[in-house]
Design an enzyme around this catalytic site. Structure first.
Site, PDB file in Angstrom:
ATOM      1  N   ASN A 130       0.822  -1.211   0.000  1.00  0.00           N
ATOM      2  CA  ASN A 130       0.000   0.000   0.000  1.00  0.00           C
ATOM      3  C   ASN A 130       0.858   1.265   0.000  1.00  0.00           C
ATOM      4  O   ASN A 130       0.696   2.151   0.822  1.00  0.00           O
ATOM      5  CB  ASN A 130      -0.927  -0.028   1.217  1.00  0.00           C
ATOM      6  CG  ASN A 130      -2.023   1.003   1.131  1.00  0.00           C
ATOM      7  OD1 ASN A 130      -2.238   1.760   2.056  1.00  0.00           O
ATOM      8  ND2 ASN A 130      -2.719   1.048   0.030  1.00  0.00           N
ATOM      9  N   ARG A 183       4.149  -0.289   8.654  1.00  0.00           N
ATOM     10  CA  ARG A 183       4.986  -1.418   8.225  1.00  0.00           C
ATOM     11  C   ARG A 183       6.192  -1.632   9.142  1.00  0.00           C
ATOM     12  O   ARG A 183       6.820  -2.682   9.101  1.00  0.00           O
ATOM     13  CB  ARG A 183       5.461  -1.188   6.799  1.00  0.00           C
ATOM     14  CG  ARG A 183       4.316  -0.867   5.850  1.00  0.00           C
ATOM     15  CD  ARG A 183       4.815  -0.258   4.555  1.00  0.00           C
ATOM     16  NE  ARG A 183       3.726   0.344   3.784  1.00  0.00           N
ATOM     17  CZ  ARG A 183       3.277   1.583   3.974  1.00  0.00           C
ATOM     18  NH1 ARG A 183       3.819   2.355   4.911  1.00  0.00           N
ATOM     19  NH2 ARG A 183       2.301   2.044   3.253  1.00  0.00           N
ATOM     20  N   LYS A 225       1.546 -11.733  -2.459  1.00  0.00           N
ATOM     21  CA  LYS A 225       2.141 -10.825  -3.439  1.00  0.00           C
ATOM     22  C   LYS A 225       3.585 -10.481  -3.062  1.00  0.00           C
ATOM     23  O   LYS A 225       4.494 -10.541  -3.889  1.00  0.00           O
ATOM     24  CB  LYS A 225       1.282  -9.568  -3.566  1.00  0.00           C
ATOM     25  CG  LYS A 225       1.633  -8.685  -4.741  1.00  0.00           C
ATOM     26  CD  LYS A 225       2.738  -7.726  -4.391  1.00  0.00           C
ATOM     27  CE  LYS A 225       3.164  -6.918  -5.597  1.00  0.00           C
ATOM     28  NZ  LYS A 225       4.257  -6.001  -5.210  1.00  0.00           N
TER      29      LYS A 225
END
Length: 296
Positions: A130, A183, A225
DNA sequence: TTGCAGGGGTCAA
DNA sequence: TTGACCCCTGCA
């Protein structure tokens, strides 16, 4: 001059000149989304930090020039990093089986998949979640500057990507200075798991792509991913097809002609591109992003 | 100038 | 299956 694996390699002052290099275009290689530490210079060359070294790379008509490298560096480091042992013309020939792939390959004809350090690739792609490319580059640079070894090149300071222990020993609060946002927690936790070998990055190459993906997905911040990106861009597995929003869009617009699920796209790629899925993904991704395919 | 949406995904409910 | 999530940029 020496000959190495079909290339003529010449060391001259601070650089190596490599002749007879084909299928190599710096813009395609460094801007196709696989790496975050190569910066374009005013003269069109790229300077980057990789594998603990800083070099400047340029290419013209079959001749590759790597500044700040020796013949030994070329043989031991850059030959592998740039995947120069692989004949991309064969891959392109095999993948060019429809008009879509022909166009994508023509557009990104000089793409090569770099064999990057898998630890750096892991953290970089956790950051990619993101997020946008310029932002990812800033965060990786910031982490390197804060935790990595300084390297001087061309009287400028560069920083190697930090070792596992350096990040595993950091607090989340300190990591947050690098602007990784939510993150940072993943980075801190993943670093500890990698340091303690709860997930052994070196063991992945001996597994099937599916098993390697599952193993990586044990790490926080790593889903399918990100796992596929890590496997592909470290040169660990090539039969993966990282499916992000760009690849999804280009597959829907050009192959499916309708909306498709991630699973449908993955299944299609596995059947259609097989062992070369990873290469196909790079040509398609670069083609889609540069031409904004699928954007409304 | 200020405000708001959304981005190369993952996680948790 | 859906929304929150850090931070930044682009665009009203």
């Amino acid at each position: 001059m020496i000959e190495y694996r079909g290339y003529n390699v010449i060391e001259k002052n601070d650089r190596v000149i490599v002749e007879n290099v084909r299928d190599f275009e710096p813009v395609h290689i460094f801007e196709c989304g696989q790496c975050f530490r190569w910066l374009k210079q005013d003269d069109g060359s790229y300077t980057g930090v990789a594998l603990g070294k800083v070099v400047n790379v340029s290419y013209d008509n079959g001749t590759l020039q790597i500044i700040n490298a020796t013949v030994n560096d070329f043989i031991n480091t850059w030959f592998g990093y740039f995947d120069l042992g692989r004949d991309y013309s064969v891959i392109k020939q095999q993948l060019a089986k429809d008009n879509i792939m022909k166009k994508a390959i023509e557009f990104g004809h000089g793409i090569r998949i770099l064999k990057q350090d898998i630890w750096e690739t892991l953290i970089s792609f956790i950051i990619s979640a993101n997020n946008r490319i310029p932002m990812i580059m800033k965060v990786v640079a910031s982490i390197s500057e804060m935790y990595g070894e300084e390297i001087i090149f061309d009287s400028k300071k560069y920083y190697a990507f930090p070792a596992v222990d350096k990040l595993a020993g950091s607090s989340v609060e300190k990591l947050k200075v690098c602007k990784g946002g939510f993150r940072c927690k993943y980075i801190a936790e993943t670093s500890v798991l990698v340091r303690d070998k709860a997930v052994d990055l070196n063991a992945l190459s001996g597994m099937s792509a599916d098993d390697a993906r599952k193993e990586l997905a044990k790490l926080p911040g790593v889903g399918n991913k990100v796992a596929d990106c890590v496997l592909l861009y470290s040169g660990t597995k090539y039969d993966v097809f990282p499916t992000d929003v760009w690849v999804k869009r280009v597959m829907e617009e050009l192959y499916f002609k309708r909306e498709a699920t991630f699973k449908e796209i993955q299944d299609f790629a596995r059947k259609y591109f097989g062992e070369l899925s990873g290469f196909a993904q790079q040509y398609l991704f670069y083609y889609a992003r540069e031409n904004k395919i699928g954007l409304k």
